[in-house]
Design a protein around this motif. Structure first.
Motif, mmCIF file in Angstrom:
data_model
loop_
_atom_site.group_PDB
_atom_site.id
_atom_site.type_symbol
_atom_site.label_atom_id
_atom_site.label_comp_id
_atom_site.label_asym_id
_atom_site.label_seq_id
_atom_site.Cartn_x
_atom_site.Cartn_y
_atom_site.Cartn_z
ATOM 1 N N THR A 1 21.718 -50.491 -5.639
ATOM 2 C CA THR A 1 21.224 -49.304 -6.320
ATOM 3 C C THR A 1 22.130 -49.177 -7.536
ATOM 4 O OG1 THR A 1 22.664 -47.881 -5.008
ATOM 5 C CG2 THR A 1 20.409 -48.105 -4.244
ATOM 6 N N TYR B 1 11.451 -41.020 -6.413
ATOM 7 C CA TYR B 1 12.147 -42.259 -6.032
ATOM 8 C C TYR B 1 11.319 -43.059 -5.037
ATOM 9 C CZ TYR B 1 16.352 -45.046 -4.933
ATOM 10 O OH TYR B 1 17.282 -46.040 -4.759
ATOM 11 N N GLN C 1 23.467 -42.069 -1.987
ATOM 12 C CA GLN C 1 24.107 -41.990 -3.300
ATOM 13 C C GLN C 1 23.182 -41.402 -4.358
ATOM 14 O OE1 GLN C 1 23.794 -44.671 -1.424
ATOM 15 N NE2 GLN C 1 22.549 -46.214 -2.446
ATOM 16 N N GLY C 2 23.798 -40.852 -5.364
ATOM 17 C CA GLY C 2 23.094 -40.278 -6.508
ATOM 18 C C GLY C 2 24.085 -39.375 -7.216
ATOM 19 N N ALA C 3 24.074 -39.442 -8.559
ATOM 20 C CA ALA C 3 25.018 -38.604 -9.293
ATOM 21 C C ALA C 3 24.689 -37.142 -9.019
ATOM 22 C CB ALA C 3 24.913 -38.892 -10.791
ATOM 23 N N THR D 1 23.206 -45.750 -9.598
ATOM 24 C CA THR D 1 24.146 -44.840 -8.955
ATOM 25 C C THR D 1 25.537 -45.453 -8.806
ATOM 26 O OG1 THR D 1 23.448 -45.627 -6.790
ATOM 27 C CG2 THR D 1 22.332 -43.685 -7.651
ATOM 28 N N TRP E 1 24.205 -35.659 -0.730
ATOM 29 C CA TRP E 1 23.202 -36.277 -1.601
ATOM 30 C C TRP E 1 23.081 -35.492 -2.893
ATOM 31 C CZ3 TRP E 1 21.267 -34.604 3.401
ATOM 32 C CH2 TRP E 1 20.696 -33.324 3.388
ATOM 33 N N LYS E 2 22.272 -36.075 -3.773
ATOM 34 C CA LYS E 2 21.992 -35.486 -5.079
ATOM 35 C C LYS E 2 20.872 -34.467 -4.896
ATOM 36 C CE LYS E 2 19.947 -37.536 -9.303
ATOM 37 N NZ LYS E 2 21.074 -37.958 -10.125
ATOM 38 N N SER F 1 27.509 -39.750 -6.002
ATOM 39 C CA SER F 1 27.567 -41.189 -5.697
ATOM 40 C C SER F 1 28.954 -41.588 -5.239
ATOM 41 C CB SER F 1 27.243 -42.007 -6.945
ATOM 42 O OG SER F 1 25.897 -41.913 -7.257
ATOM 43 N N GLY G 1 27.514 -40.625 -14.693
ATOM 44 C CA GLY G 1 26.104 -40.663 -14.310
ATOM 45 C C GLY G 1 25.381 -41.508 -15.324
ATOM 46 N N ASP H 1 22.632 -31.540 -9.613
ATOM 47 C CA ASP H 1 22.489 -32.298 -10.854
ATOM 48 C C ASP H 1 21.650 -31.493 -11.834
ATOM 49 O OD1 ASP H 1 22.882 -34.398 -12.535
ATOM 50 O OD2 ASP H 1 21.291 -35.643 -11.717
#
Lengths: 504, 723
Positions: free
Chosen positions: B518, B462, B45-47, B521, B97-98, B50, A44, B129
């Motif tokens: 992006t 965002y 995506q997103g940690a 991510t 998703w995150k 992702s 991350g 997260d």
């Protein structure tokens, strides 16, 4: 309850250092040996240059026992067997978090430093004291394998994570044979030979071999003579022994900067200071004030004007240094471009004082003093770019007649006078004032701010003398001057000092 | 091309009955989805999820074989809305998703989805997260599950459990006509392990067996009176159905122990941490054999009251290990017990922290203190507490020995990042036009708020950089500058920010970071991404999906493109935008491809060229140590990882000097900044010519001769290493 225990490995790395590859190798090696293994990480944004960790647990599979162990996802204080850090500060962080304990932890870390943003953006020296980490590691680790793995990796033309991996194997703390480690690198299939070389290096070090680069080169030049014999004799005759080496270095610097006459002038100033120092008990204090003056006076007298910058940039040894730094092969041409942006002040500084001041005044009145800077990309390795810089460097003889020269000498004189005066009052105060000489440095805006701060500090010396203790009062101001570029902190500190005085 | 490729790993998705999968959590989830017979998948995506999107994209050939549609969704709202496919039809699908940020965006569609109910199983894979490594506000997804009655799965963090929960989750979803969320914490997403695989299943309907007739059912529409009926149905039919399914299929687990007058209730995701803590104080072994009984909630919503009372009834006290706040589970367990008149004491928050991640350390403290207070039968407290104290003391000793806290390493812009120069320019522009308010956004550019820049006054979400300037803009003396990434722009910024600012005739400045992906991510593609990488500046893209055309389409008149590395130009453009008499929105598109992506693309090309013997120029920057005076202003305007300090080799100086290390990619910022800031002449640029041609060599020879002669004439007796 069963007695078998997992071996826990925590790897602390910085984003982009290959910590993930290292963790992957270990998982692969453990898998090859038929052990239970689990790995987790927190990629991350931490990967983007921040500090990150990889956590691995390994457990030997008992014969005929198919029960799957419950493995942890986070390292826990007091529960780490092998702590691996790719850099010294990260080893410190592991210590701080309780991941290194004397009952079980083997600490494997590289001792090189990659400075954190707060350390490197400080105006003076914001570096964390590495000795703290070493001392704590000494006491907290059951065993430690610490050496500069980056330097060793570079020497062996390999990468640091391979060296770390080798050290993990060589430390004999993981339930894996050497072949399992090496096979993991081979199955990775990337830069196998280089990685295996790095692995072998780390392995041998962990087994107790000394690093090849252990002998550090000394920073002080060991050439103790000066070309000019008379200066050497004078230094040996007039200065205390402990200052002579530095004074020779200073004199050498100033001969190179301007000439023998200027170096003599340096010694005149220095000798006067040593005399004042000795009169105020300097002998019993190892000439602490004079010692600092010896260094800082030489640096200040060799101030960086356009002539000096041009002179330094066109030297053949500089081109050689750049070539080495950018790792250019012998047959590869290297073109060097300089970024110069002289403006009114820089040009005026080369004029005689009266004319220079007039020019600056004129530009000030027209409101263009800071707006006429010309950005130049000068290619100093091309004849066209080299020539003007070479010509500029030849103005050395003209330098003593310039405005900049006159101004710097005035400031130096003020500094020396304030130090001498302070010696009468308080030795420690005088020593702090010597250090304050470093606020005048840098170029353009930075230099202007430095001058402002310098005078504010010198003005504040009388007020500091009545504070208790004076040295600490002055140190507070100096730290403030070095804590923010805009000078706000110094203004606040000065206001506080005045307030205290008024209250008293 | 995403940052991480799973091309090799996705082959694991083909494993079948009797095979063993070995790999990362994210990939195991994907395999479980295929074993469950999904017909469509998608997400944003997103940690930490992702890579789930990357896996899905890299697995397209396998997905096509199974007829599974993969959708790259515009936003989490889009991804949630996609699950609408399962409302009317018996098709299974999943979105990811995150969370909680993504769930916030998705919540409109989620509410409607949950109210309408589903026919085919619908699953949301939530990347929770939270805690270490997190990049977002700290909240729980649990609240969303409760408010919309979506079932929340929180499996034990090992691959067999996660896979089983995915499979059972779909059945639960269908048995109760309700979507389910699978909550995975950061480390669980990246946990590496194994499980026994099954064959992939084809969905009843899919791309290969399409639905012939659409179905209409007004009962599925979210309008009154259906909505009233739906709410009742949730409570009267779906909820009990879910509770029964969870109980009947043993989704939650009880692990017996000898000290059965006490117990621990934990979220599935916390189970390993609980075992480890017990193990550290000698009350459990490596295989999870624990003296203290454990009730593990793999489903944290809804709870099964009969299971809770059955576990607790015979115990004096239980410890509730529930990460995050508010303490929904602890409150619910208390309510269940009191309503059934069971007087077991429930400990939890207080022994364990109310807020923050439940690290190994936090759980260890909580469990040790619980054991100390509850004194489980048959447990000798002395050695337990001694072990605990030893751990606590060791840490305190290390802190004492260090004496000073270790400096933090916040994330920052990468080496050569194209966004850094924009903030260097803002710092310098401030000196010219005065300080201005900056509405920051989410993306790599949020790092501008950290040292050394500290730029950005608010971050509201965002793509919301511009939207968050609309209230403060008219109340500020100087124009407000908003920042938005190209990712945020397409996610919602185009409508919530740009179109609306034009509509309201808002006067402000917007900087759009056009870096092509992006990037934060992991370089997923967005509408304006160029195939094969790179970015396009100023020219319209052939497929029409470019930022400038979108801006013009919604009525923006003042648009400037600027190459981010040209700091002086960025400053000038910013100043123009700040000072022009023209009202309305001024948009600066800051063009500069993400350097990570760029290097990944061009490095192999360059090394291939070098190998082939072609002339290649490599550029990097450096600092002349003897010219640097060690005040580090350059670092305060850059923060580049490759620009650092090193000890001075000058015996007369003390402060460290600036230094550029070999990671430098030669982006040019150092030179630009020393120019724009009139900084200092110690920087230099070195262009190294690999495989020089004959002309290169001839020129070099000439230069060496001329320059060499001049140098010698200037000072023949110059000493080596004078500086």
């Amino acid at each position: 309850m069963s007695e078998s225990r997992t071996t826990t490995v925590l790897i602390a790395a910085l984003g982009g250092e290959g910590g993930g590859v290292l963790a992957g190798w270990l998982v692969d090696a453990a898998g090859r040996a038929g052990h239970w293994v689990q790995q987790t990480s927190i990629p991350g944004v931490a990967q983007r240059t921040g500090a990150t960790t990889y956590y691995i647990e390994i457990m030997e599979r008992a014969e005929g026992d198919d029960r799957q162990p419950v493995m942890g996802l986070t390292a826990s204080p007091g529960n780490v067997d092998v702590m691996v850090a790719s850099e010294l500060l990260e080893a410190g962080r592991a210590l701080e978090n309780g991941f290194v304990t004397p009952d079980r932890t083997t600490l494997i870390a590289s001792t090189h430093r990659i400075y954190a943003i707060a350390e490197k953006s400080a105006m003076a020296d914001g570096r964390y004291d590495a000795e703290r980490v070493r001392r704590a590691a000494e006491q907290m680790a059951a065993r430690q394998v610490l050496f500069d793995m980056r330097a060793e990796a570079e020497r062996a033309n390999t990468v640091i994570n391979a060296v770390l991996f080798g050290a993990m194997a060589g430390a004999n703390v993981l339930p894996l044979p050497r072949e399992a480690f090496e096979d993991a690198i081979r199955s990775g299939g990337i830069a196998v030979e280089a990685n295996l070389a790095g692995f072998d290096l780390g392995f041998r070090m962990a087994q107790g071999e000394r690093p090849a680069g252990a002998t550090e080169s000394t920073t002080v030049s060991d050439d103790d003579g000066l070309d000019d014999r008379t200066l050497t004799d004078r230094i040996n005759r007039n200065l205390p022994g402990m200052l002579q080496e530095l004074a020779r270095e200073g004199a050498r610097r100033l001969i190179d900067y301007q000439g023998v006459g200027y170096a003599r002038f340096y010694l005149d100033r220095l000798e006067a200071m040593v005399k004042a120092d000795a009169a105020r008990g300097g002998t019993s204090r190892s000439y602490a004030v004079s010692r600092e003056v010896t260094r800082r006076l030489a640096v200040w007298m060799a101030f960086e004007d356009l002539i000096r910058v041009a002179d330094l940039k066109i030297r053949p040894e500089r081109v050689a240094r750049v070539r080495a730094e950018v790792k250019a092969a012998a047959d590869e041409p290297v073109m060097i471009t300089e970024f110069l942006k002289p403006g009114v002040d820089e040009v005026a500084s080369l004029l005689p004082p009266a004319m220079g001041r007039w020019a600056i005044g004129l530009a000030d009145r027209a409101g263009v003093r800071y707006r006429l800077n010309v950005g130049m990309h000068v290619s100093s390795t091309r004849i066209r770019g080299f020539l003007p810089m070479w010509l500029l460097s030849r103005l050395k003889g003209w330098r003593p007649r310039t405005l900049r020269f006159a101004e710097e000498q005035d400031r130096i004189d003020r500094w020396l006078a304030v130090i001498t005066d302070a010696l009468e009052a308080d030795y420690d105060l005088a020593r702090e004032i010597v250090v304050a000489g470093k606020v005048v440095r840098g170029y353009s805006d930075t230099h202007r701010r430095g001058i402002r701060n310098f005078h504010l500090l010198m003005d504040a010396v009388p007020a500091c003398k009545s504070a208790r203790p004076p040295a600490r009062a002055f140190r507070t101001l100096l730290d403030a001057a070095l804590s923010d570029p805009e000078g706000d902190a110094l203004d606040r500190a000065l206001a506080a000092l005045r307030g205290e005085k008024a209250a008293a | 091309m995403a940052e991480r490729s799973f091309k090799k790993e996705v082959e694991l998705l083909r494993l079948g009955d009797g095979d063993t999968f070995e790999g990362e959590g994210i990939l195991a989830v994907t395999k479980a989805l295929l074993q469950s017979g999904v017909s469509y998948v998608g997400g944003y995506q997103g940690a930490p999820v992702s890579h789930l999107m990357d896996v899905l994209n890299d697995a397209r050939p396998i997905m096509d074989e199974l007829g599974v549609h993969v959708e790259t969704c515009a936003s989490e709202a889009g991804a949630a809305a996609m699950l609408g496919a399962s409302v009317n039809y018996p098709v299974r699908g999943a979105a990811t998703w995150k969370s909680t940020v993504g769930t916030n965006v998705a919540s409109d569609a989620l509410s409607n989805l949950a109210s309408a109910g589903v026919t085919g199983g619908a699953m949301i894979v939530i990347g929770e997260d939270y805690g270490e490594g997190s990049s977002i506000i700290q909240e729980r997804s649990h609240a969303f599950a409760m408010k919309s009655q979506i079932w929340l799965l929180d499996p034990r963090p090992n691959l067999p459990s996660i896979v089983k929960m995915v499979e059972q989750g779909f059945e639960l979803s269908e048995a109760s006509s309700t979507p389910v969320m699978l909550e995975l914490r950061i480390r669980a997403c990246h946990v590496h392990g194994r499980f026994a695989t099954k064959d992939n299943r084809r969905g009843t309907f899919s791309g290969q067996n399409r639905i012939a007739d659409p179905s209409f059912d007004y009962g599925r529409i979210c309008l009154p009176p259906s909505t009233y009926v739906q709410e009742k149905d949730k409570i009267e039919r779906r909820w009990p159905a879910a509770v029964n399914f969870i109980r009947d299929h043993g989704m939650n687990e009880v692990f017996d122990g000898t000290a059965d007058d006490v117990g621990i209730v934990c979220q599935g995701g916390m189970y390993n941490a609980v075992i480890r803590a017990l193990q550290q104080i000698g009350l459990a072994d490596a295989f999870g054999e624990s003296a203290v009984p454990i009730y593990c909630l793999n489903v944290t919503y809804p709870l099964v009251p009969s299971e809770v009372t059955a576990f607790c009834a015979s115990k004096r006290a239980v410890l509730m290990v529930e990460e995050g706040q508010p303490s929904y589970l602890e409150d619910a367990v208390n309510t269940i017990l009191r309503k059934s008149d069971v007087q077991t004491r429930v400990m939890g928050k207080g022994l364990l922290p109310m807020a923050g991640e439940y690290t190994g350390e936090a759980v260890l403290h909580g469990v040790a203190r619980f054991v100390e207070g509850a004194v489980p039968k048959g447990v000798d407290l002395a050695p337990v507490l001694q072990r605990y104290q030893q751990i606590v003391d060791a840490k305190a000793k290390a802190v004492r020995l260090l004496g000073e806290p270790i400096p933090t390493r916040p994330p920052g812009f990468c080496t050569g990042c194209p966004e850094r120069p924009v903030f260097s320019a803002m710092k310098l522009a401030e000196q010219k036009v005065g300080k201005f308010h900056v509405s920051a956004d989410i993306g790599c550019h949020t790092f501008s708020t950290l040292p050394p820049f500290n730029i950005g006054n608010t971050v509201l979400g965002y793509g919301l950089g511009l939207a968050s300037s609309t209230g403060i803009g008219p109340n500020m003396d100087r124009r407000v500058v908003s920042v938005m990434g190209d990712g945020g722009f397409w996610h919602n910024g185009l409508t919530s920010g740009v179109a609306n600012a034009v509509f309201n005739d808002d006067d402000g400045v917007l900087v759009i970071m056009n870096n092509g992906y992006t990037s934060a991510t992991g370089h997923q593609a967005i509408p304006s991404s160029v195939k094969g990488g790179g970015i396009r500046s100023g020219a319209f893209q052939p497929d029409g999906q470019d930022i400038e055309r979108a801006l013009r389409g919604v009525g923006v008149k003042w648009i400037r493109h600027v190459r981010t590395y040209s700091v002086s130009k960025v400053i000038g453009t910013l100043r123009d935008a700040m000072t022009t008499k023209r009202g309305g929105l001024k948009v600066i598109i800051a063009d500069g491809e993400c350097q990570l992506a760029r290097q990944r693309r061009i490095k192999p090309e360059a090394s291939a060229k070098v190998k082939a013997g072609n002339r290649v120029v490599r550029t990097r920057f450096g600092v002349d140590e003897d010219v640097c005076t060690g005040d580090h202003s350059c670092i305060r305007l850059s923060g580049c990882p490759s620009l650092s300090v090193k000890p001075t080799s000058d015996p007369l100086r003390d402060d460290p000097v600036a230094h550029v290390n070999n990671d430098c990619v030669g982006c040019g910022l150092c030179g630009e900044v020393s120019h724009a800031a009139v900084l200092c002449p110690s920087f230099f640029k070195a262009d190294i010519v690999r495989n020089p041609g004959r002309l290169d060599r001839w020129r070099q020879g000439l230069r060496d001769r001329v320059i060499g002669r001049l140098s010698r004439s200037s000072n023949p007796s110059r000493q080596e290493n004078a500086a």
